[in-house]
Each structure stands twice: as C-alpha cells, then as structure tokens.
Design a protein around this motif. Structure first.
Motif, PDB file in Angstrom:
ATOM      1  N   GLU A 157      22.063  -2.639  -7.376  1.00 13.59           N
ATOM      2  CA  GLU A 157      21.260  -1.842  -8.307  1.00 13.59           C
ATOM      3  C   GLU A 157      19.970  -1.382  -7.645  1.00 13.59           C
ATOM      4  O   GLU A 157      19.532  -0.262  -7.851  1.00 13.59           O
ATOM      5  N   ASP A 208      23.083   2.682  -5.581  1.00 14.67           N
ATOM      6  CA  ASP A 208      24.484   3.084  -5.688  1.00 14.67           C
ATOM      7  C   ASP A 208      25.342   2.267  -4.735  1.00 14.67           C
ATOM      8  O   ASP A 208      24.840   1.495  -3.926  1.00 14.67           O
ATOM      9  N   TRP A 240      32.991  -0.179 -13.353  1.00 16.79           N
ATOM     10  CA  TRP A 240      32.516   1.058 -13.959  1.00 16.79           C
ATOM     11  C   TRP A 240      31.246   1.502 -13.252  1.00 16.79           C
ATOM     12  O   TRP A 240      30.323   0.723 -13.076  1.00 16.79           O
ATOM     13  N   LEU A 241      31.206   2.769 -12.866  1.00 18.07           N
ATOM     14  CA  LEU A 241      30.062   3.343 -12.154  1.00 18.07           C
ATOM     15  C   LEU A 241      29.575   4.579 -12.895  1.00 18.07           C
ATOM     16  O   LEU A 241      30.362   5.270 -13.538  1.00 18.07           O
ATOM     17  N   ASP A 242      28.294   4.873 -12.762  1.00 18.68           N
ATOM     18  CA  ASP A 242      27.811   6.134 -13.305  1.00 18.68           C
ATOM     19  C   ASP A 242      28.066   7.241 -12.279  1.00 18.68           C
ATOM     20  O   ASP A 242      28.657   7.000 -11.215  1.00 18.68           O
ATOM     21  N   ASN A 243      27.623   8.455 -12.568  1.00 22.56           N
ATOM     22  CA  ASN A 243      27.930   9.571 -11.665  1.00 22.56           C
ATOM     23  C   ASN A 243      27.180   9.496 -10.344  1.00 22.56           C
ATOM     24  O   ASN A 243      27.468  10.257  -9.433  1.00 22.56           O
ATOM     25  N   ARG A 244      26.230   8.549 -10.230  1.00 23.68           N
ATOM     26  CA  ARG A 244      25.537   8.336  -8.953  1.00 23.68           C
ATOM     27  C   ARG A 244      26.031   7.052  -8.277  1.00 23.68           C
ATOM     28  O   ARG A 244      25.412   6.547  -7.365  1.00 23.68           O
ATOM     29  N   HIS A 245      27.140   6.525  -8.781  1.00 23.71           N
ATOM     30  CA  HIS A 245      27.822   5.348  -8.234  1.00 23.71           C
ATOM     31  C   HIS A 245      27.021   4.061  -8.375  1.00 23.71           C
ATOM     32  O   HIS A 245      27.198   3.133  -7.594  1.00 23.71           O
ATOM     33  N   ARG A 246      26.162   3.993  -9.386  1.00 23.54           N
ATOM     34  CA  ARG A 246      25.467   2.749  -9.700  1.00 23.54           C
ATOM     35  C   ARG A 246      26.371   1.927 -10.619  1.00 23.54           C
ATOM     36  O   ARG A 246      27.031   2.480 -11.502  1.00 23.54           O
ATOM     37  N   LEU A 296      27.633   0.022 -13.586  1.00 18.29           N
ATOM     38  CA  LEU A 296      27.350  -0.118 -15.008  1.00 18.29           C
ATOM     39  C   LEU A 296      27.889  -1.449 -15.524  1.00 18.29           C
ATOM     40  O   LEU A 296      27.233  -2.134 -16.292  1.00 18.29           O
ATOM     41  N   HIS A 321      28.575   5.794 -29.143  1.00 19.61           N
ATOM     42  CA  HIS A 321      27.307   6.221 -28.567  1.00 19.61           C
ATOM     43  C   HIS A 321      26.308   6.338 -29.706  1.00 19.61           C
ATOM     44  O   HIS A 321      26.675   6.303 -30.882  1.00 19.61           O
TER      45      HIS A 321
END
Length: 151
Positions: free
Chosen positions: A35, A39, A66-72, A74, A100
């Motif tokens: 983190e 990423d 699970w990753l966000d669009n910046r590959h961090r 989640l 959501h």
C-alpha cells in the motif's frame, strides 16, 4: 495474546504467539508495504503477498486479489477451500450482492446505477456468478434494486 500493532505501526509479540499469528502479521506488513508503494508493480510483488497469505496452508485454497485501477490492493478473499492436493472451483456456486453509497443522502438508483448494474450482471454471468442485488446506501436509507424489480 499474539501480535499487536503499536501506534507507530510496529508489530510486537505478546504472550503466546502461534504460527498463524506470525503469518497474519507478515501478511499485514507486506500488505502495508504494498500500500505504501501504491501498487503492485510487477509479478514478484503479487507473488510475495500471496505466498505470505497461502504458503503456510496445509490444504489448497482459491483466492482472488482485488485491485483498483492503479493496481493497489483493495482486498484478498478466499473463494474456495480444497483438500491437500486440489481445489475445485465452481463459479456457479458464487453469487454477489453489489453495493455502493450515495453521499448526497438520496438512495434512489440513478440511470448510471442501473446501467452499471446491468453491465456487471452481464460480465459476471460470463463466469457463472449470479448477481442477487445491488443495494444503494445513504446515511438514512437503503434501496434494494432487486426489491424494486430493477434487476
């Protein structure tokens, strides 16, 4: 007992510490490191994290990272548990409830909410995952799109 994280983020042994405590702390340290890096920059980063998560198990498990669009990272979730030498993956056993929030305080589904729900239902259907509901949450209310017949 086990391992505690102090106010400076350092891990400390407390009393009787089990192997599971050590592995959980190692996973936490590695996740925090990833983190901080922002990423997963290469396959080695993912391999190191997953080795800490799965390497000490005595049976097979199937996980999803699970990753966000910046590959961090989640989240990392166990989906299936197997035996000592195999895991059967049955996507048809999987179902999802989407959710959501609407910080506006109005939980009514928007046109965009309905569109993304349809897209996710169609995409997950390709791998045999059923979407049961999409719950929209506000501070004082929730709306179930399935309950409203919107799915």
């Amino acid at each position: 007992m086990g391992i505690l994280k102090d106010s400076k983020g350092a891990y400390r042994l407390t009393g009787k510490t089990t192997e599971a405590d050590v592995l959980a702390a190692a996973e936490g340290i590695l996740k925090a490191k990833l983190e901080r890096q922002g990423d997963i920059g290469n396959p080695r980063d993912a391999s190191d994290f997953l080795r800490m998560r799965l390497g000490g198990l005595i049976h097979e498990e199937f996980h999803i990272l699970w990753l966000d669009n910046r590959h961090r990272i989640l989240d990392c979730q166990r989906l299936f548990i197997g035996t000592i030498d195999g895991t059967s993956v049955y996507p048809r056993e999987a179902a999802a409830i989407l959710s959501h929030n609407h910080p506006s305080g109005v939980a009514e589904p928007s046109a965009a909410d309905r569109a993304i729900t349809r897209e996710l239902i169609d995409a997950l259907k390709l791998v045999g995952v059923r979407v049961l509901d999409h719950v929209i949450v506000s501070a004082g209310d929730t709306v179930s799109m399935a309950g409203r017949g919107l799915m």
